[in-house]
Design an enzyme around this catalytic site. Structure first.
Site, PDB file in Angstrom:
ATOM      1  N   ARG A 141     -21.319  -2.759   3.621  1.00 28.81           N
ATOM      2  CA  ARG A 141     -20.513  -3.997   3.692  1.00 28.81           C
ATOM      3  C   ARG A 141     -20.729  -4.739   5.005  1.00 28.81           C
ATOM      4  O   ARG A 141     -20.718  -4.143   6.073  1.00 28.81           O
ATOM      5  CB  ARG A 141     -19.030  -3.646   3.539  1.00 28.81           C
ATOM      6  CG  ARG A 141     -18.111  -4.839   3.814  1.00 28.81           C
ATOM      7  CD  ARG A 141     -16.743  -4.664   3.199  1.00 28.81           C
ATOM      8  NE  ARG A 141     -15.913  -3.699   3.901  1.00 28.81           N
ATOM      9  CZ  ARG A 141     -14.666  -3.407   3.534  1.00 28.81           C
ATOM     10  NH1 ARG A 141     -14.118  -4.000   2.485  1.00 28.81           N
ATOM     11  NH2 ARG A 141     -13.975  -2.509   4.203  1.00 28.81           N
ATOM     12  N   ARG A 147       0.821  -1.219   0.000  1.00 31.98           N
ATOM     13  CA  ARG A 147       0.000   0.000   0.000  1.00 31.98           C
ATOM     14  C   ARG A 147       0.848   1.260   0.000  1.00 31.98           C
ATOM     15  O   ARG A 147       0.294   2.359   0.002  1.00 31.98           O
ATOM     16  CB  ARG A 147      -0.856   0.022   1.266  1.00 31.98           C
ATOM     17  CG  ARG A 147      -2.329  -0.348   1.071  1.00 31.98           C
ATOM     18  CD  ARG A 147      -2.924  -0.323   2.459  1.00 31.98           C
ATOM     19  NE  ARG A 147      -4.320  -0.157   2.574  1.00 31.98           N
ATOM     20  CZ  ARG A 147      -5.199  -1.153   2.705  1.00 31.98           C
ATOM     21  NH1 ARG A 147      -4.822  -2.389   2.621  1.00 31.98           N
ATOM     22  NH2 ARG A 147      -6.459  -0.882   2.915  1.00 31.98           N
ATOM     23  N   ARG A 205     -17.715  -3.614   9.961  1.00 35.12           N
ATOM     24  CA  ARG A 205     -16.414  -3.172  10.461  1.00 35.12           C
ATOM     25  C   ARG A 205     -16.514  -1.768  11.032  1.00 35.12           C
ATOM     26  O   ARG A 205     -17.158  -0.900  10.450  1.00 35.12           O
ATOM     27  CB  ARG A 205     -15.382  -3.205   9.328  1.00 35.12           C
ATOM     28  CG  ARG A 205     -14.823  -4.599   9.110  1.00 35.12           C
ATOM     29  CD  ARG A 205     -13.980  -4.713   7.867  1.00 35.12           C
ATOM     30  NE  ARG A 205     -13.039  -3.624   7.670  1.00 35.12           N
ATOM     31  CZ  ARG A 205     -12.212  -3.551   6.630  1.00 35.12           C
ATOM     32  NH1 ARG A 205     -12.217  -4.490   5.715  1.00 35.12           N
ATOM     33  NH2 ARG A 205     -11.386  -2.526   6.505  1.00 35.12           N
TER      34      ARG A 205
HETATM   35  P1  ADP Z   1     -10.006  -2.222   2.746  1.00 35.80           P
HETATM   36  O1  ADP Z   1     -11.101  -3.209   2.815  1.00 35.80           O
HETATM   37  O2  ADP Z   1     -10.410  -0.827   2.917  1.00 35.80           O
HETATM   38  O3  ADP Z   1      -9.155  -2.389   1.539  1.00 35.80           O
HETATM   39  P2  ADP Z   1      -8.233  -3.540   4.612  1.00 35.80           P
HETATM   40  O4  ADP Z   1      -9.015  -4.593   5.257  1.00 35.80           O
HETATM   41  O5  ADP Z   1      -7.280  -3.943   3.539  1.00 35.80           O
HETATM   42  O6  ADP Z   1      -9.189  -2.414   4.086  1.00 35.80           O
HETATM   43  O7  ADP Z   1      -7.403  -2.732   5.710  1.00 35.80           O
HETATM   44  C1  ADP Z   1      -7.978  -2.274   6.908  1.00 35.80           C
HETATM   45  C2  ADP Z   1      -6.955  -1.477   7.699  1.00 35.80           C
HETATM   46  O8  ADP Z   1      -5.833  -2.318   8.023  1.00 35.80           O
HETATM   47  C3  ADP Z   1      -6.337  -0.305   6.945  1.00 35.80           C
HETATM   48  O9  ADP Z   1      -7.138   0.865   7.034  1.00 35.80           O
HETATM   49  C4  ADP Z   1      -5.010  -0.152   7.667  1.00 35.80           C
HETATM   50  O10 ADP Z   1      -5.160   0.483   8.932  1.00 35.80           O
HETATM   51  C5  ADP Z   1      -4.609  -1.601   7.930  1.00 35.80           C
HETATM   52  N1  ADP Z   1      -3.821  -2.147   6.803  1.00 35.80           N
HETATM   53  C6  ADP Z   1      -4.163  -3.179   5.986  1.00 35.80           C
HETATM   54  N2  ADP Z   1      -3.220  -3.413   5.073  1.00 35.80           N
HETATM   55  C7  ADP Z   1      -2.235  -2.501   5.299  1.00 35.80           C
HETATM   56  C8  ADP Z   1      -0.993  -2.206   4.674  1.00 35.80           C
HETATM   57  N3  ADP Z   1      -0.559  -2.903   3.612  1.00 35.80           N
HETATM   58  N4  ADP Z   1      -0.246  -1.189   5.182  1.00 35.80           N
HETATM   59  C9  ADP Z   1      -0.657  -0.496   6.257  1.00 35.80           C
HETATM   60  N5  ADP Z   1      -1.828  -0.703   6.878  1.00 35.80           N
HETATM   61  C10 ADP Z   1      -2.614  -1.689   6.410  1.00 35.80           C
HETATM   62  P1  ADP Z   2     -12.072  -4.115  -0.792  1.00 40.39           P
HETATM   63  O1  ADP Z   2     -11.492  -5.433  -0.334  1.00 40.39           O
HETATM   64  O2  ADP Z   2     -11.410  -3.622  -2.053  1.00 40.39           O
HETATM   65  O3  ADP Z   2     -12.100  -3.093   0.272  1.00 40.39           O
HETATM   66  P2  ADP Z   2     -14.625  -5.539  -0.824  1.00 40.39           P
HETATM   67  O4  ADP Z   2     -14.375  -6.744  -1.664  1.00 40.39           O
HETATM   68  O5  ADP Z   2     -14.664  -5.732   0.644  1.00 40.39           O
HETATM   69  O6  ADP Z   2     -13.580  -4.373  -1.220  1.00 40.39           O
HETATM   70  O7  ADP Z   2     -15.991  -4.868  -1.335  1.00 40.39           O
HETATM   71  C1  ADP Z   2     -16.544  -3.720  -0.674  1.00 40.39           C
HETATM   72  C2  ADP Z   2     -18.066  -3.832  -0.663  1.00 40.39           C
HETATM   73  O8  ADP Z   2     -18.561  -3.680  -1.997  1.00 40.39           O
HETATM   74  C3  ADP Z   2     -18.592  -5.179  -0.162  1.00 40.39           C
HETATM   75  O9  ADP Z   2     -19.778  -4.944   0.559  1.00 40.39           O
HETATM   76  C4  ADP Z   2     -18.860  -5.954  -1.460  1.00 40.39           C
HETATM   77  O10 ADP Z   2     -19.927  -6.903  -1.292  1.00 40.39           O
HETATM   78  C5  ADP Z   2     -19.265  -4.845  -2.425  1.00 40.39           C
HETATM   79  N1  ADP Z   2     -18.806  -5.102  -3.810  1.00 40.39           N
HETATM   80  C6  ADP Z   2     -17.657  -5.684  -4.219  1.00 40.39           C
HETATM   81  N2  ADP Z   2     -17.578  -5.716  -5.565  1.00 40.39           N
HETATM   82  C7  ADP Z   2     -18.714  -5.110  -6.039  1.00 40.39           C
HETATM   83  C8  ADP Z   2     -19.227  -4.829  -7.350  1.00 40.39           C
HETATM   84  N3  ADP Z   2     -18.560  -5.148  -8.457  1.00 40.39           N
HETATM   85  N4  ADP Z   2     -20.431  -4.200  -7.425  1.00 40.39           N
HETATM   86  C9  ADP Z   2     -21.112  -3.867  -6.303  1.00 40.39           C
HETATM   87  N5  ADP Z   2     -20.678  -4.095  -5.043  1.00 40.39           N
HETATM   88  C10 ADP Z   2     -19.496  -4.715  -4.902  1.00 40.39           C
END
Ligand code: ADP
Ligand code: ADP
Length: 216
Positions: free
Chosen positions: A127, A88, A159
């Site tokens: 979500r 990231r 979350r």
């Molecule tokens: P998202 O669904 O928004 O992509 P993640 O589940 O990947 O979120 O991440 C949730 C939180 O965990 C981030 O907001 C950050 O605080 C931490 N985190 C996850 N991956 C990383 C990373 N590669 N570097 C730093 N912080 C991270």
């Molecule tokens: P990220 O890991 O990039 O943060 P997620 O896979 O958790 O994203 O998806 C974020 C939210 O959007 C979830 O509630 C998921 O069900 C929904 N979502 C994911 N892909 C799509 C799509 N193509 N169209 C509509 N909603 C989506």
């Protein structure tokens, strides 16, 4: 094969990683899921990461890199992995490249799932997540039984960092710290942009097509 899924929070990285890892037999490594697991188990790493995660900020690079290194060193990742949420920052990307280079390997593909900001806020607001990191959406991907995971029946939760104020900060942090990776991987010829505004199924089909092309 090492694939890095790039894209803003809410782009669909976790959703697609679950689908692809099943279809391709690739291990899904989600840095966010590993942090949340540590938080739940109150490990020293979880305690150090908590404040950053609560504010929607990135956990410092040294902690994050050490954690992912540890994960990728495990036997199930030796043949490849599908990385979701890591790297990231440019420092994390350099650390990943160095780690793989030691094994004589490289990142093979970086699908960049692009979705406009307004849509991200709506997606994250709806979500629902399972303990194992499976994601649902009240409107776009509802579970068969409300509040329960389709796969293992466990209760779903929202979350803490999916609240609108924290989401806005996470998007800001993404724009500042993670978007430089788009050019970084573009320059290496690894980036493939995927239109993340299509349906979950269509995005999955597009992603599988670029991965299968790579395998040929
Ligand atoms: P998202 O669904 O928004 O992509 P993640 O589940 O990947 O979120 O991440 C949730 C939180 O965990 C981030 O907001 C950050 O605080 C931490 N985190 C996850 N991956 C990383 C990373 N590669 N570097 C730093 N912080 C991270
Ligand atoms: P990220 O890991 O990039 O943060 P997620 O896979 O958790 O994203 O998806 C974020 C939210 O959007 C979830 O509630 C998921 O069900 C929904 N979502 C994911 N892909 C799509 C799509 N193509 N169209 C509509 N909603 C989506």
């Amino acid at each position: 094969m090492y694939i890095v899924l790039l894209g803003p929070p809410g782009a669909g990285k976790g959703t697609q990683a679950s689908l692809i890892s099943e279809k391709m037999g690739l291990v899904h490594v989600s840095s966010g899921d590993i942090f949340r697991e540590n938080l739940k188990n109150l490990t020293p790493l979880g305690k150090q990461a908590q404040a950053f995660m609560d504010r929607g900020e990135l956990v410092p690079d040294d902690l994050t890199i050490a954690m992912v290194k540890d994960r990728l060193n495990q036997p199930d990742c030796q043949k490849g992995a599908l990385l979701d949420g890591f790297p990231r920052t440019p420092a994390q990307a350099e650390a990943l490249a160095a780690m793989l280079k030691e094994w004589g390997l490289t990142v093979n593909l970086v699908p960049y799932i692009s979705v406009p900001e307004a849509e991200l806020i709506e997606r994250l607001g709806g979500r629902w997540t399972s303990q194992k990191g499976r994601v649902y959406h009240v409107k776009y991907n509802p579970p068969k039984v409300p509040g329960r995971c389709d796969v293992d029946g466990s209760p779903l939760f929202q979350r803490e960092d999916d609240k609108p104020e924290t989401v806005k900060n996470r998007i800001k942090v993404y724009l500042q710290q993670t978007t430089p990776l788009i050019d970084y991987y573009k320059e290496q010829g690894l980036l493939v942009e995927i239109d993340g505004t299509k349906s979950i199924k269509e995005v999955g089909t597009d992603l599988l097509a670029v991965i299968k092309k790579l395998k040929k």
